[in-house]
Design a protein around this motif. Sequence first.
Motif, mmCIF file in Angstrom:
data_model
loop_
_atom_site.group_PDB
_atom_site.id
_atom_site.type_symbol
_atom_site.label_atom_id
_atom_site.label_comp_id
_atom_site.label_asym_id
_atom_site.label_seq_id
_atom_site.Cartn_x
_atom_site.Cartn_y
_atom_site.Cartn_z
ATOM 1 N N GLY A 30 77.137 67.873 25.208
ATOM 2 C CA GLY A 30 76.965 67.254 26.509
ATOM 3 C C GLY A 30 75.978 68.041 27.335
ATOM 4 O O GLY A 30 75.134 68.754 26.794
ATOM 5 N N ALA A 31 76.084 67.903 28.635
ATOM 6 C CA ALA A 31 75.173 68.607 29.529
ATOM 7 C C ALA A 31 75.437 70.115 29.474
ATOM 8 O O ALA A 31 76.578 70.554 29.466
ATOM 9 C CB ALA A 31 75.352 68.097 30.954
ATOM 10 N N VAL A 32 74.369 70.878 29.431
ATOM 11 C CA VAL A 32 74.504 72.333 29.443
ATOM 12 C C VAL A 32 74.840 72.773 30.865
ATOM 13 O O VAL A 32 74.143 72.417 31.807
ATOM 14 C CB VAL A 32 73.195 73.005 28.973
ATOM 15 N N PRO A 33 75.905 73.551 31.049
ATOM 16 C CA PRO A 33 76.244 74.032 32.390
ATOM 17 C C PRO A 33 75.089 74.816 33.004
ATOM 18 O O PRO A 33 74.364 75.536 32.310
ATOM 19 C CB PRO A 33 77.457 74.939 32.130
ATOM 20 N N THR A 34 74.908 74.663 34.298
ATOM 21 C CA THR A 34 73.781 75.309 34.973
ATOM 22 C C THR A 34 73.912 76.822 35.031
ATOM 23 O O THR A 34 72.911 77.508 35.238
ATOM 24 C CB THR A 34 73.646 74.772 36.403
ATOM 25 N N TRP A 36 75.019 78.752 32.500
ATOM 26 C CA TRP A 36 74.994 79.370 31.176
ATOM 27 C C TRP A 36 74.026 80.542 31.146
ATOM 28 O O TRP A 36 73.044 80.572 31.905
ATOM 29 C CB TRP A 36 74.527 78.339 30.152
ATOM 30 N N ASP A 38 70.924 82.232 30.374
ATOM 31 C CA ASP A 38 69.588 81.699 30.125
ATOM 32 C C ASP A 38 68.694 82.854 29.683
ATOM 33 O O ASP A 38 68.262 83.666 30.505
ATOM 34 C CB ASP A 38 69.046 81.048 31.397
ATOM 35 N N THR A 48 78.342 82.171 29.372
ATOM 36 C CA THR A 48 78.558 81.153 28.337
ATOM 37 C C THR A 48 79.847 81.491 27.603
ATOM 38 O O THR A 48 80.071 82.643 27.234
ATOM 39 C CB THR A 48 77.404 81.120 27.318
ATOM 40 N N HIS A 198 68.942 78.857 25.561
ATOM 41 C CA HIS A 198 70.369 79.128 25.383
ATOM 42 C C HIS A 198 70.739 79.362 23.916
ATOM 43 O O HIS A 198 70.154 78.761 23.011
ATOM 44 C CB HIS A 198 71.199 77.945 25.903
ATOM 45 N N TYR A 200 73.531 78.640 21.124
ATOM 46 C CA TYR A 200 74.564 77.638 20.887
ATOM 47 C C TYR A 200 75.550 78.052 19.802
ATOM 48 O O TYR A 200 76.713 77.645 19.844
ATOM 49 C CB TYR A 200 73.932 76.302 20.486
ATOM 50 N N GLN A 217 80.398 73.251 25.802
ATOM 51 C CA GLN A 217 79.580 72.527 26.748
ATOM 52 C C GLN A 217 80.448 71.602 27.587
ATOM 53 O O GLN A 217 81.613 71.331 27.259
ATOM 54 C CB GLN A 217 78.499 71.710 26.017
ATOM 55 N N ASP A 218 79.882 71.088 28.686
ATOM 56 C CA ASP A 218 80.599 70.116 29.517
ATOM 57 C C ASP A 218 80.813 68.825 28.732
ATOM 58 O O ASP A 218 79.991 68.460 27.901
ATOM 59 C CB ASP A 218 79.804 69.816 30.783
#
Length: 218
Positions: A30-34, A36, A38, A48, A198, A200, A217-218
Motif C-alpha cells: 500500500g502507501a508508504v508511510p511518510t 519511513w 528514507d 520503519t 526505502h 522493503y 506498509q499502510d
Amino acid sequence: MKNLLSIPLIFILGLLISCQDDPPPVPIPGAVPTDWVDFSNLKIGQTTTFILYLSDCSQLEEEFTFTGDTLVLEVIDQNGQLHLQESLTRGSSGYEPSNEAVRYPVESKDGIALLPDRQSSSLFFFYANDTLRLNPTQTEPLKQDGCQLVLDKAPFIGNDIGFVSDFAFGDVHLKEKIAVSCEPYFDLDAYLLYDARHLYMSHKIMEERILGWIALQD
C-alpha cells in the motif's frame, strides 16, 4: 563477517521459533508511510517497522508463516552523528527490557547510503559492501527461482545489483525493486530489496530455511 559468530543472534533464533498464538499483522502492499526511514534524505525520528517471516525453500507455501516478531528501524542522533537503531518490540521472541538496541552509523549523500559498521544489524549484517547504491546506473534483470533470485539461471551473489519485477511467495509480494546480494558465506544466501528511498525486505536463506524481515506498509 569474519566468522559465524558475527551473525546476529536474532537470525539464529528465528530459524528455531514457531508462530505465536495471536495472528500477526500482514504487510499488505500500500502507501508508504511518510515517516519511513528514507535513505536518500535521512532525518531524526524516521521509523520503519519490519515483521519476521519464516519458510522453507522446499515448501514455500505450506511452511510460510509470519511469527509476529517485529523490528523497529529508526534514525537517531548519537553524539552529533546520524545512526540507525534496531530494536525488537515487546512480545517479540528474544525481547528483553534490559536488552540494548543495536546502533550503527549511517550517512546519505549523492545517491548512496553509507553503512560502515553494520555487523550487528539484523537487516544488513550479510551485506559485505559499505555502500548501498540507491540509484544504480546499471542493474541486471533478475528472475525468481523458488525462494531465490537468479541472473539468467546463474547465482545472484557477490554484491551484484539487479532489478526484480516480481518476488512473491506465501504472503510476501514485492514488485519493481532493486536487489543486492551477499558474498558467498558458509551456506547463507541473502538479499536486500529496496528502491531509491526505502528498504522493503531483508531476505536470508540458510540450508533451505528462510528467515526474512519485510516492512509493514499502510
